[in-house]
Design a protein around this motif. Sequence first.
Motif, short mmCIF file in Angstrom:
data_model
loop_
_atom_site.label_atom_id
_atom_site.label_comp_id
_atom_site.label_asym_id
_atom_site.label_seq_id
_atom_site.Cartn_x
_atom_site.Cartn_y
_atom_site.Cartn_z
N LEU A 1 105.84 76.68 90.35
CA LEU A 1 104.54 76.70 91.02
C LEU A 1 104.24 78.09 91.59
CD1 LEU A 1 104.70 73.23 92.77
CD2 LEU A 1 103.00 73.89 91.09
N ASN B 1 113.33 73.55 90.85
CA ASN B 1 112.73 74.22 89.68
C ASN B 1 111.21 74.23 89.78
OD1 ASN B 1 115.31 74.18 88.67
ND2 ASN B 1 114.93 72.61 87.12
N LEU B 2 110.67 73.08 90.17
CA LEU B 2 109.22 72.93 90.26
C LEU B 2 108.65 73.92 91.28
CD1 LEU B 2 106.62 71.34 89.56
CD2 LEU B 2 107.28 69.66 91.30
N ARG B 3 109.38 74.08 92.39
CA ARG B 3 108.95 75.00 93.44
C ARG B 3 108.83 76.43 92.89
NH1 ARG B 3 108.40 73.91 98.73
NH2 ARG B 3 109.40 71.89 98.57
#
Lengths: 109, 155
Positions: free
Chosen positions: A104, A99-101
């Motif tokens: 970002l 998710n973070l990828r």
Amino acid sequence: MMQTDTLDHLMRALADPTRRSIFERIVHADEITVAGLTEGSGVTQGAISQHLKTLKKAGLVIERPQGRNVYYRVQPEGLEPLFDWMSHYDRFWRDRFANLRSLLKEIDT
Amino acid sequence: MTMTAAPATTTRDIVVDEVFPHAPETLWKALTTGALMGRWLMAPTGFEPVEGCRFTYQTTPAGAWDGVIHCQVLSVVPNERFAYSWVGGDAGNQGYGSRLETIVTFEIFRVAEGARLRLTHSGFSLPHNETAYENMSRGWKSVVPNIGVIAGEAA
């Protein structure tokens, strides 16, 4: 999520150090009889049989009768509930990293 | 086969370590801005990236646990390190919702490709709502390395 009673059985079965070392010997032996397990264990054959019963009930070992002998081997799926339980947060964080990828990529243009 | 007394419960860390093609500053923003945190992890309530700040996450309840994870910021080093405690669950649960008294630490390292993020979720211990389970702590270390052997059996 997971069957709690299965995990209970599994943990109780492995909580006993003697039983755990029996399990480990079966893991390393591929196949082994009660007599083979008793040898050099310092525990009586009766006690070994009791432990094997518990391990069988917990789904950790399976038996294969052959003539007058019974061979014990590891049930490969036996430990799965334990790993599910341990890896819940492993999976949780790996998913979150994915998710973070994406986030970002979105905010960093 | 020797009979030994069980030691105190051991703990196990979860580590996830990945490289992101973004600057440490961008990663830091995603990690420590409440609104952004909610978009990749969970939406926090009462969060400020300030040491000592207490905040919560609301997750799915389980058994006697209301699903609230209680956190407190422990360490804030801009673009480098961010850590908070993560406490929740109930001793009556196993698997999801079991009692957790853990610490989440994010470390950021500047690398040629961008930034390396290492997450360490530490302090997982075996459920010790029953004394018998405490014996297991010694078991992990010996049972786990055998998995390869067992997996080999399955093949």
